[in-house]
Write an enzyme that holds these catalytic residues in place. Structure first.
Site, PDB file in Angstrom:
ATOM      1  N   ASN A   1      -4.766   6.010  -7.128  1.00  0.00           N
ATOM      2  CA  ASN A   1      -5.430   7.328  -7.056  1.00  0.00           C
ATOM      3  C   ASN A   1      -4.507   8.447  -7.543  1.00  0.00           C
ATOM      4  O   ASN A   1      -4.262   9.431  -6.854  1.00  0.00           O
ATOM      5  CB  ASN A   1      -5.953   7.610  -5.647  1.00  0.00           C
ATOM      6  CG  ASN A   1      -4.860   7.590  -4.591  1.00  0.00           C
ATOM      7  OD1 ASN A   1      -3.800   7.013  -4.804  1.00  0.00           O
ATOM      8  ND2 ASN A   1      -5.105   8.221  -3.469  1.00  0.00           N
TER       9      ASN A   1
ATOM     10  N   ASP B   1      -8.750   3.172  -3.523  1.00  0.00           N
ATOM     11  CA  ASP B   1      -8.184   3.771  -2.300  1.00  0.00           C
ATOM     12  C   ASP B   1      -8.282   5.297  -2.292  1.00  0.00           C
ATOM     13  O   ASP B   1      -8.048   5.959  -3.297  1.00  0.00           O
ATOM     14  CB  ASP B   1      -6.726   3.355  -2.103  1.00  0.00           C
ATOM     15  CG  ASP B   1      -6.198   3.821  -0.762  1.00  0.00           C
ATOM     16  OD1 ASP B   1      -6.944   3.707   0.220  1.00  0.00           O
ATOM     17  OD2 ASP B   1      -5.073   4.339  -0.700  1.00  0.00           O
TER      18      ASP B   1
ATOM     19  N   ASP C   1       1.069   2.724   3.748  1.00  0.00           N
ATOM     20  CA  ASP C   1       0.216   3.836   3.306  1.00  0.00           C
ATOM     21  C   ASP C   1       1.071   5.093   3.095  1.00  0.00           C
ATOM     22  O   ASP C   1       0.658   6.216   3.412  1.00  0.00           O
ATOM     23  CB  ASP C   1      -0.927   4.098   4.278  1.00  0.00           C
ATOM     24  CG  ASP C   1      -2.029   4.959   3.649  1.00  0.00           C
ATOM     25  OD1 ASP C   1      -1.945   5.262   2.445  1.00  0.00           O
ATOM     26  OD2 ASP C   1      -2.971   5.346   4.369  1.00  0.00           O
TER      27      ASP C   1
ATOM     28  N   HIS D   1       0.852  -1.206   0.000  1.00  0.00           N
ATOM     29  CA  HIS D   1       0.000   0.000   0.000  1.00  0.00           C
ATOM     30  C   HIS D   1       0.879   1.244   0.000  1.00  0.00           C
ATOM     31  O   HIS D   1       1.268   1.753   1.045  1.00  0.00           O
ATOM     32  CB  HIS D   1      -0.918  -0.017   1.229  1.00  0.00           C
ATOM     33  CG  HIS D   1      -1.986   1.030   1.182  1.00  0.00           C
ATOM     34  ND1 HIS D   1      -3.258   0.801   1.650  1.00  0.00           N
ATOM     35  CD2 HIS D   1      -1.990   2.310   0.735  1.00  0.00           C
ATOM     36  CE1 HIS D   1      -3.989   1.902   1.487  1.00  0.00           C
ATOM     37  NE2 HIS D   1      -3.230   2.833   0.945  1.00  0.00           N
TER      38      HIS D   1
ATOM     39  N   HIS E   1      -5.561  -0.292   5.833  1.00  0.00           N
ATOM     40  CA  HIS E   1      -5.317   0.545   7.022  1.00  0.00           C
ATOM     41  C   HIS E   1      -6.406   0.510   8.097  1.00  0.00           C
ATOM     42  O   HIS E   1      -7.098   1.493   8.345  1.00  0.00           O
ATOM     43  CB  HIS E   1      -5.017   1.995   6.635  1.00  0.00           C
ATOM     44  CG  HIS E   1      -5.834   2.559   5.498  1.00  0.00           C
ATOM     45  ND1 HIS E   1      -7.196   2.550   5.474  1.00  0.00           N
ATOM     46  CD2 HIS E   1      -5.456   3.140   4.336  1.00  0.00           C
ATOM     47  CE1 HIS E   1      -7.615   3.111   4.361  1.00  0.00           C
ATOM     48  NE2 HIS E   1      -6.589   3.467   3.646  1.00  0.00           N
TER      49      HIS E   1
ATOM     50  N   ASN F   1      -5.656   9.782   7.095  1.00  0.00           N
ATOM     51  CA  ASN F   1      -6.965   9.174   6.935  1.00  0.00           C
ATOM     52  C   ASN F   1      -6.799   7.677   6.649  1.00  0.00           C
ATOM     53  O   ASN F   1      -6.206   7.343   5.639  1.00  0.00           O
ATOM     54  CB  ASN F   1      -7.708   9.846   5.768  1.00  0.00           C
ATOM     55  CG  ASN F   1      -9.145   9.380   5.685  1.00  0.00           C
ATOM     56  OD1 ASN F   1      -9.646   8.741   6.610  1.00  0.00           O
ATOM     57  ND2 ASN F   1      -9.797   9.664   4.579  1.00  0.00           N
TER      58      ASN F   1
HETATM   59 ZN   LIG Z   1      -6.733   4.678   1.949  1.00  0.00          ZN
END
Ligand SMILES: [Zn+2]
Length: 427
Positions: free
Chosen positions: A94, A152, A305, A60, A232, A278
């Site tokens: 994204n 995501d 993340d 991620h 996450h 987030n």
């Molecule tokens: Zn996310």
């Protein structure tokens, strides 16, 4: 080139190995693992006081290319990954445009090959343009090399579309990675809803914003038999739901980010926007629950993340600042500091969560130190101090709440296909 890594503790959870062994690398592959190996021509790496583990895998990460190259590129991201011990990453789609076509997956593949430092796998979108309205051409994405699909940044709010995504993804045996967040419940929240959000006068995001979607998605995984991976995880309630799903034997896996097992909401002081992410930092109880879930393997993956943002995105009011922090370079020190040295996880348990476990979720034949495999190897010292400064980061961005901290856990050498791609100057 031949490499001989001597005197280290080989930690290879996939093969249940945790003992002092030498690792001999030739022609980019692992040639031999054993005791007292010698070779006159090999370059010797002294791994005394270090572990020798498979190259880490981050499933991620955000490399921001195409579209936001001022935050990070595939090149700068690859360097940050290498410095953190990661030889393989999977990039979230994204970007701008979002990775929703064969051509865009091929763009990521091509770029990462040109950089040539680590393996960068693309994750395709679930829906076209991440708009949540129409399924992406999932077969095409997989054919081009996408290892998973995810929107995501947001959840797929239309349950019927997510149901179809789980069904299609099942045909290709790839996971659907969900960012679980109900946008109506999250509203304009910028941190966890509770005592501290009241104290700071900031809008809160209730835990239920995550949990209602985790629950819904698990039920859809049950309905379809599809593979669901929860990104996450930040709350105790989500963990309870995932535990339930596993008890039912559903194909549900989960990840936690290092900041969610190392920081709670009370650390958010002075409106420092590097603490804004987030899902947000939650309560002490949630942090405790995440550590326990990692121990019990309810959460089998640690994923960074890694979310680089430039100064212009972060040096603004808390309410308008971008969500997210960089994570590739600090992941290993945080795992050492908060999980290994505290006894929450054994060495093998911890390393499994950044090697063989994410490899299994993404169907990658990686994450172990088997003979004849590509020599993707990390040599790291669990007890060595690292000072986290701005200069510590190889990433193009330095939005980290850990700047100024001293942690334990230092990556010393990173080897990709038998080549040293990172070496700590103080090794
Ligand atoms: Zn996310």
């Amino acid at each position: 080139m031949k490499l001989l890594i001597k005197n280290g503790i080989v930690v290879d959870p996939a093969n249940k190995t945790e003992e002092k062994l030498d690792v001999f690398v030739a022609n980019g592959k692992i040639f031999k693992i054993g005791r007292n190996i010698s070779d006159r021509d090999a370059m010797i790496i002294d791994a005394k006081n270090c572990i020798v583990a498979p190259g880490f895998i981050d499933m991620h990460t955000h490399f921001r290319e195409p579209g936001f190259e001022y935050k990070e590129t595939i090149e700068s991201g690859s360097r940050a990954a290498a410095k953190g011990g990661f030889t393989t990453v999977a990039c979230m789609p994204n970007t701008s445009p979002a990775i929703d076509s064969q051509a865009l997956v091929e763009f990521i593949n091509l770029k990462s090959k040109q950089v040539g430092l680590i393996d960068v796998h693309a994750i395709g979108t679930i829906t076209k343009g991440r708009e949540g309205k129409e399924l992406s051409p999932i077969g095409e994405l997989v054919k081009a090399g996408a290892v998973a699909i995810s929107d995501d940044g947001s959840s797929v709010m239309n349950a019927e579309i997510l149901r179809r995504a789980l069904e299609y993804a099942k045909m290709f045996n790839i996971p659907v990675i969900e960012h679980c967040e109900d946008p109506d419940l999250a509203g304009e929240g910028v941190m966890n809803e509770g005592y501290y959000s009241t104290l700071l006068g900031l809008k809160g995001i209730p835990k239920a914003a995550e949990e209602v979607i985790v629950a819904r998605d698990i039920l859809l995984a049950r309905e379809t038999g599809g593979r669901l991976h929860i990104a996450h995880v930040s709350t105790e309630g989500s963990i309870e739901l995932i535990k339930w799903a596993k008890k039912q034997g559903l194909n549900v896996t989960a990840e936690a980010a290092p900041h969610h097992f190392s920081l709670d909401e009370s650390t958010l002081k002075d409106y420092d926007t590097n603490f804004k992410m987030n899902p947000p930092l939650r309560t002490k109880e949630d942090v405790k629950a995440i550590r326990k879930a990692l121990k019990d393997n309810v959460i089998e993956v640690i994923a960074t993340d890694h979310a680089p943002h430039a100064e212009v995105d972060k040096r603004v009011e808390f309410n308008t600042a971008a969500y997210g922090i960089v994570g590739l370079e600090t992941a290993f020190p945080l795992i050492c500091e908060y999980l290994i040295r505290t006894g929450v996880l054994s060495l093998s348990q911890a390393i499994a969560k950044i090697t063989v476990n994410p490899a299994q979720v993404l169907n990658l034949k990686k994450g172990s130190l088997a003979v004849d495999q590509n020599a993707d190897i990390v040599v790291a010292n669990v007890d060595k101090e690292v000072k986290i400064t701005r200069e510590f980061f190889a990433s193009r961005s330095t939005n980290s709440p850990f700047i100024g901290k001293t942690l334990h856990g230092s990556v010393e050498y990173v080897i990709k296909k038998g080549k040293i791609i990172y070496q700590n100057a103080q090794a």
